[in-house]
Scaffold this active site. Structure first.
Site, PDB file in Angstrom:
ATOM      1  N   THR A 170      32.568  -5.030  42.851  1.00 46.70           N
ATOM      2  CA  THR A 170      33.917  -5.583  42.696  1.00 46.70           C
ATOM      3  C   THR A 170      34.381  -5.222  41.260  1.00 46.70           C
ATOM      4  O   THR A 170      33.524  -5.441  40.583  1.00 46.70           O
ATOM      5  CB  THR A 170      34.113  -6.693  43.533  1.00 46.70           C
ATOM      6  OG1 THR A 170      34.042  -6.821  44.719  1.00 46.70           O
ATOM      7  CG2 THR A 170      35.550  -7.584  43.140  1.00 46.70           C
ATOM      8  N   ARG A 198      39.147  -8.045  57.805  1.00 48.90           N
ATOM      9  CA  ARG A 198      38.440  -9.097  57.098  1.00 48.90           C
ATOM     10  C   ARG A 198      39.029  -9.073  55.713  1.00 48.90           C
ATOM     11  O   ARG A 198      39.161  -7.969  54.802  1.00 48.90           O
ATOM     12  CB  ARG A 198      37.318  -8.875  56.870  1.00 48.90           C
ATOM     13  CG  ARG A 198      36.285 -10.072  56.187  1.00 48.90           C
ATOM     14  CD  ARG A 198      36.156  -9.561  54.638  1.00 48.90           C
ATOM     15  NE  ARG A 198      35.228 -10.829  53.905  1.00 48.90           N
ATOM     16  CZ  ARG A 198      35.077 -10.320  52.489  1.00 48.90           C
ATOM     17  NH1 ARG A 198      35.369  -9.473  51.922  1.00 48.90           N
ATOM     18  NH2 ARG A 198      34.353 -11.250  51.913  1.00 48.90           N
ATOM     19  N   GLY A 200      38.531 -10.937  51.920  1.00 47.93           N
ATOM     20  CA  GLY A 200      37.875 -11.772  50.790  1.00 47.93           C
ATOM     21  C   GLY A 200      38.846 -12.327  49.790  1.00 47.93           C
ATOM     22  O   GLY A 200      39.812 -12.323  49.813  1.00 47.93           O
ATOM     23  N   GLY A 222      31.587 -11.770  44.418  1.00 53.35           N
ATOM     24  CA  GLY A 222      30.509 -12.345  44.995  1.00 53.35           C
ATOM     25  C   GLY A 222      30.794 -12.579  46.518  1.00 53.35           C
ATOM     26  O   GLY A 222      31.702 -11.909  47.020  1.00 53.35           O
TER      27      GLY A 222
HETATM   28  N1  ASP Z   1      34.212 -11.019  46.273  1.00 51.44           N
HETATM   29  C1  ASP Z   1      34.278  -9.689  47.315  1.00 51.44           C
HETATM   30  C2  ASP Z   1      34.642  -9.825  48.598  1.00 51.44           C
HETATM   31  O1  ASP Z   1      34.111 -10.873  48.923  1.00 51.44           O
HETATM   32  C3  ASP Z   1      33.029  -9.040  47.117  1.00 51.44           C
HETATM   33  C4  ASP Z   1      32.652  -8.636  45.874  1.00 51.44           C
HETATM   34  O2  ASP Z   1      32.747  -9.618  44.657  1.00 51.44           O
HETATM   35  O3  ASP Z   1      31.597  -7.847  45.394  1.00 51.44           O
HETATM   36  O4  ASP Z   1      35.245  -9.301  49.195  1.00 51.44           O
END
Ligand code: ASP
Length: 302
Positions: A170, A198, A200, A222
């Site tokens: 990300t 979904r 995030g 994360g």
């Molecule tokens: N935080 C992102 C999510 O849960 C994923 C990531 O940070 O890699 O969609």
């Protein structure tokens, strides 16, 4: 004209990435180059909000990272993209589960500019691209072979994977500009083999992205569900504003809360004095940063 030294940080995802012989040289080179561009634009007077959008766009366009082209894939093998952006004056925009804006962060920025709604999701967000003059791409544009293989591995193990076993992630940016204004932006494909639909933390203002000129600008990466549960990015602001905690202490505490609720990850922050923090609970976080006009640095591991 006020002449604050500028500060910024970029991230390209946090995770327990394995040590590699090549030391992730390509990722570091990309972060260093994009960081250098962001810094010189800020030094030339670009507002923080434009600088974080620019940094995230460049990272979205870079296949090494899990955002825009090269995003991870959901259970249906689709790239569904979340992004958000916020200025230190409280203006914000966010998009969730989009499949068509070439640069999801720029659609989020267009919503911020438009001012009527903070967040649009799914097919209706895609349809808004035309109305708002945002360039679109076919859903296939975002899908690269590495991500299809990663999805096969996640399916074989019947898991939802963070990007942490792959050298990808990300993306996000935080900045303080020449006028001392703050801004933050974040963009992602989410987690491999996630359910379709979904959303995030990255798409959620307050969880993945927050900025307030009186305190800090934050972008997280994360396990998104955990960052949403602890309202991670905004909580750092409230701890600073109401609890008078310094940013780095508030940020460490919030990362610990993420761990306590079963998650993992990291974040980047810049405060109103231009100090930068880069805490993580993981082995690494792809990142580049500069504090108060210092030369740009980049790193992977803790
Ligand atoms: N935080 C992102 C999510 O849960 C994923 C990531 O940070 O890699 O969609």
């Amino acid at each position: 004209m006020p002449h604050h030294p500028v500060s910024f940080a970029l991230h390209g995802g946090a995770g327990d990435m394995p040590q590699r012989d090549h030391g992730y040289a390509e990722h570091l080179a990309a972060l260093q180059a994009i960081g250098t561009q962001v810094q010189s634009a800020l030094q030339d007077g670009l507002p923080a909000l434009d600088a974080v959008e620019m940094g995230v766009r460049l990272l979205e366009d870079c296949e090494h990272f899990n955002a825009g082209r090269g995003a991870v894939l959901n259970t249906l093998g689709e790239a569904e993209l979340d992004a958000s952006i916020m200025g230190g004056d409280g203006a914000c925009g966010a998009v969730a589960a989009t499949r068509r804006p070439r640069n999801p962060v720029t659609l989020a920025r267009a919503l911020l500019n438009d001012g009527r709604h903070v967040m649009l999701a799914g097919a209706h967000a895609d349809a808004a691209c035309e109305r708002l003059g945002i360039s679109m791409a076919e859903p296939e544009y975002f899908i690269i072979e590495d991500r299809q293989r990663q999805l096969e591995r996640a399916r074989a193990h019947a898991t939802v994977m963070l990007d942490h076993d792959e050298p990808l992630g990300t993306v996000g940016a935080v900045a303080r500009d020449r006028h001392g204004r703050l801004a933050a932006a974040t963009s992602t494909g989410g987690m491999t083999n996630k359910a379709a639909g979904r959303v995030g933390d990255t798409g959620v203002i307050g969880a993945g992205t927050w900025a307030n000129d009186q305190t800090c600008a934050i972008s997280t990466t994360g396990h998104g569900e955990s960052f949403i549960r602890v309202n991670a990015a905004a909580q750092i602001h409230w701890r600073m504003s109401l609890g008078h905690e310094p940013m780095h202490a508030a940020a460490e505490l919030v990362i610990q809360q993420v761990v306590d609720c079963g998650g993992m990850g990291g974040l980047i922050g810049v405060d109103r004095d231009g100090l930068v923090c880069l805490p993580m609970s993981t082995l690494g976080m792809f990142r580049a940063w500069s504090e108060l006009d210092a030369p740009v640095r980049s790193a992977v591991f803790r």
